[in-house]
Scaffold this active site. Structure first.
Site, PDB file in Angstrom:
ATOM      1  N   CYS A   1      13.980  10.531   5.836  1.00 58.13           N
ATOM      2  CA  CYS A   1      13.960  10.257   7.401  1.00 58.13           C
ATOM      3  C   CYS A   1      15.194  10.433   8.027  1.00 58.13           C
ATOM      4  CB  CYS A   1      13.633   8.711   7.811  1.00 58.13           C
ATOM      5  SG  CYS A   1      14.572   7.359   6.502  1.00 58.13           S
TER       6      CYS A   1
ATOM      7  N   LYS B   1       0.790  -1.099  -0.038  1.00 56.69           N
ATOM      8  CA  LYS B   1       0.165  -0.008  -0.102  1.00 56.69           C
ATOM      9  C   LYS B   1       0.842   1.259   0.193  1.00 56.69           C
ATOM     10  CE  LYS B   1      -1.662   2.617   3.183  1.00 56.69           C
ATOM     11  NZ  LYS B   1      -1.787   4.031   2.443  1.00 56.69           N
TER      12      LYS B   1
ATOM     13  N   THR C   1       2.054   7.127  13.800  1.00 52.76           N
ATOM     14  CA  THR C   1       1.468   6.115  13.156  1.00 52.76           C
ATOM     15  C   THR C   1       1.811   4.866  13.409  1.00 52.76           C
ATOM     16  OG1 THR C   1       1.075   7.971  11.084  1.00 52.76           O
ATOM     17  CG2 THR C   1       0.475   5.483  10.726  1.00 52.76           C
ATOM     18  N   GLY C   2       3.214   4.637  13.571  1.00 52.76           N
ATOM     19  CA  GLY C   2       3.991   3.395  14.013  1.00 52.76           C
ATOM     20  C   GLY C   2       3.316   2.915  15.207  1.00 52.76           C
TER      21      GLY C   2
ATOM     22  N   GLY D   1       6.848   5.038   8.055  1.00 48.00           N
ATOM     23  CA  GLY D   1       6.300   6.507   8.265  1.00 48.00           C
ATOM     24  C   GLY D   1       6.414   7.004   9.661  1.00 48.00           C
ATOM     25  N   SER D   2       5.549   7.786  10.039  1.00 48.90           N
ATOM     26  CA  SER D   2       5.922   8.456  11.024  1.00 48.90           C
ATOM     27  C   SER D   2       5.855   7.645  12.424  1.00 48.90           C
ATOM     28  CB  SER D   2       4.879   9.735  11.193  1.00 48.90           C
ATOM     29  OG  SER D   2       3.564   9.271  11.662  1.00 48.90           O
TER      30      SER D   2
ATOM     31  N   GLU E   1      10.295  17.006  14.578  1.00 50.50           N
ATOM     32  CA  GLU E   1      11.081  16.449  13.272  1.00 50.50           C
ATOM     33  C   GLU E   1      10.250  17.400  12.195  1.00 50.50           C
ATOM     34  OE1 GLU E   1       9.535  12.798  11.585  1.00 50.50           O
ATOM     35  OE2 GLU E   1      11.115  12.747  10.324  1.00 50.50           O
TER      36      GLU E   1
ATOM     37  N   GLU F   1       9.836   1.325  10.439  1.00 51.11           N
ATOM     38  CA  GLU F   1      10.965   2.171  10.328  1.00 51.11           C
ATOM     39  C   GLU F   1      10.243   3.717  10.489  1.00 51.11           C
ATOM     40  OE1 GLU F   1      14.120   1.958  10.187  1.00 51.11           O
ATOM     41  OE2 GLU F   1      14.366  -0.112   9.529  1.00 51.11           O
TER      42      GLU F   1
END
Ligand code: NAD
Length: 483
Positions: A284, A177, A232-233, A228-229, A381, A250
């Site tokens: 990142c 996705k 969200t992780g 992702g962020s 960030e 990651e």
């Protein structure tokens, strides 16, 4: 090798499910960040489309897992060759949906190719614990099942490749996705794979913000590989708990760089600039806080500002462009808010104090000179082209300030004395520490985030093995009847 059917880049975009094109009832507009205008549509998957993709992946799993490793690796190499044959149109599509300069997009497609080839080159280890006259015991690596591979919008193809090669080569099937902001190049990757991989082995679905949570919660998924962020992780980890899904995360970073007292400021400016501003800071492992020794701070700042003045910001399709736009409106608005916070707090802009007045999500590279450590631009960030340069007096202080972050993804030291740089690097809390080089990522070298920057590993043999489970088997050998 000759491809069975070439992918058309002038046509529409469909998902890939069960080896065929799958259209959705609804579509999502895809915005070109250089214009701020939609230029294409991607399928907007509903839960039944996702069910079909997961069912296709489950249906294909047993046969793919039973396919000899060498045969799977051959098909992954063939996929790499096919991507390489379509590299130019893929790069152009990537630039239009992501915004990055066309040369960088071409590099990203080349990265996808080399990551696939590298995954195909690994041998999967088997450990024999005992092989005696009376007993045999071994541990083999078996695939996990159906992998949900979720990528962000900054490197849609490369970060897909981190997951795709290892997952496929080890015998898993995949539901991939992409981000709703950058679905198109990944949809084309699925299309390219249709003539190469058996049906259902790679499925690509696209959709809006709900599709990620539907996918991670799906009962038919065995492992989630997510980039992702950090926020969200955490959601992904919660969502994995019910089914005890395996996880690789990651996540975000707020990477420090330390510039030592003995560097050559003019000679360093170019490398330092790109370490922070490459891909318009949407990396990142970009250097997001640069700590500069007081003895060279002003000279480093001035050299950076001079270098930045020669950098062309524009539409990535223009060959002269060195920095493209910010990928999407959500991130652009976040950056404008951070930029406005720097202005409102009276921080000193060494450059980038003006926002370009043109269509699209453009920002000029901005350098904030010596803000306090408590400033938002240091604490958060930024993931964009605004960089704080922070002055320090001694190395213990620099290490303490660099390490004062919940993130721990990458860190860089720039040093005249390479040994001193190495020694300083050993004191930095991060999964990846680089001395005098700018994020040399490789498919052969493990890449992991410590702290709030990740969970698990990508790349290298260690990353590959995250797509496997150890299975131990033993047997007692029959005792010879004559004895
Ligand atoms: P994001 O977390 O918003 O989205 C990443 C992906 O997850 C997208 O495909 C998105 O659609 C999907 N998603 C969103 N919510 C979800 C949910 N609840 N469940 C499942 N999937 C969901 O991140 P982004 O804004 O696309 O990317 C920027 C972030 O990614 C930055 O923090 C950056 O540091 C990080 N990043 C990390 C790495 C790394 O390797 N550590 C690499 C690139 C980017």
């Amino acid at each position: 090798m000759e491809r069975r059917a070439r992918v058309r880049f002038d046509g529409g975009f469909a998902m890939t499910i069960g080896g065929g094109a799958h259209r959705a009832a609804r579509a999502l507009p895809v915005i070109n960040p250089a214009t701020g205008q939609p230029f294409a549509e991607a399928p907007d998957a509903r839960p039944d489309d996702l069910d079909a993709a997961v069912a296709a992946a489950r249906g294909a799993f047993a046969a793919w897992a039973a396919t000899p490793h060498g045969e799977r690796a051959r098909m992954v190499r063939e996929l790499a060759d096919a991507v390489e044959a379509d590299a130019d149109p893929l790069a152009a599509l990537l630039t239009r949906e992501q915004g990055k300069p066309i040369r960088d997009a071409a590099r990203e497609v080349a990265g996808l190719v080399s990551w696939l080839r590298a995954a195909a080159g690994f041998a999967i280890p088997r450990e024999v614990h005992e092989d005696s006259g009376t007993r045999y015991c071994e541990t083999r690596r078996v695939p996990i099942g159906v992998v949900a591979a979720i990528a962000p919008w900054n490197y849609p193809l490369l970060l897909a490749a981190f997951k795709l090669g290892p997952a496929l080569v080890t015998g898993n099937t995949v539901v991939m996705k992409p981000s709703p902001f950058t679905p198109l190049a990944t949809l084309k990757l699925g299309e390219i794979a249709r003539g190469i991989l058996p049906p259902g082995v790679l499925n690509v679905v696209s959709g809006g913000d709900q599709l990620g949570p539907w996918l991670t919660a799906h009962r038919g998924i065995d492992k989630i590989a997510f980039t992702g962020s950090t926020a969200t992780g955490r959601d992904v980890m919660r969502s994995a708990a019910d089914g005890l899904k395996r996880l690789t995360l990651e996540l975000g970073g707020n990477d420090p760089a330390i510039v030592m007292h003995d560097v050559d400021p003019a000679g360093l400016a170019k490398a330092l600039f790109w370490a922070s501003f490459g891909n318009s800071g949407q990396v990142c492992v970009a250097s997001k806080r640069v700590y500069v020794h007081a003895g060279v701070h002003d000279a480093v700042r001035d050299a950076l500002v001079e270098y930045a003045a020669g950098v062309t910001v524009g539409d990535g399709m223009d060959e002269a462009t060195m920095l493209g736009p910010v990928n999407n409106r959500r991130q652009y608005d976040r950056l404008l808010d951070l930029w406005a916070d720097c202005r409102a707090s009276g921080l000193a802009f060494a450059c980038g104090a003006e926002v370009p007045q043109r269509p699209g999500h453009f920002l000029n590279p901005a350098i904030i000179d010596n803000p306090p450590d408590t400033a938002r631009i240091v604490q958060e960030e930024q993931f964009g082209p605004i960089l704080p340069l922070l002055r320090f007096d001694d190395y213990d202080e620099a290490v303490a300030r660099a390490n004062a972050s919940p993130f721990a993804l990458g860190a860089t030291v720039w040093a005249g004395d390479e040994e001193a740089g190495w020694a300083l690097g050993e004191r930095l809390r991060a999964g990846n520490v680089w001395v005098n080089e700018c994020r040399p990522l490789s498919p052969l070298v493990p890449f992991a985030g410590h702290g709030q920057s990740g969970f698990g590993v990508e790349n290298g043999l260690e990353g590959l093995l995250e797509y496997t489970l150890p299975r131990t088997m033993s047997r007692v050998r029959p005792i010879a009847a004559s004895r």
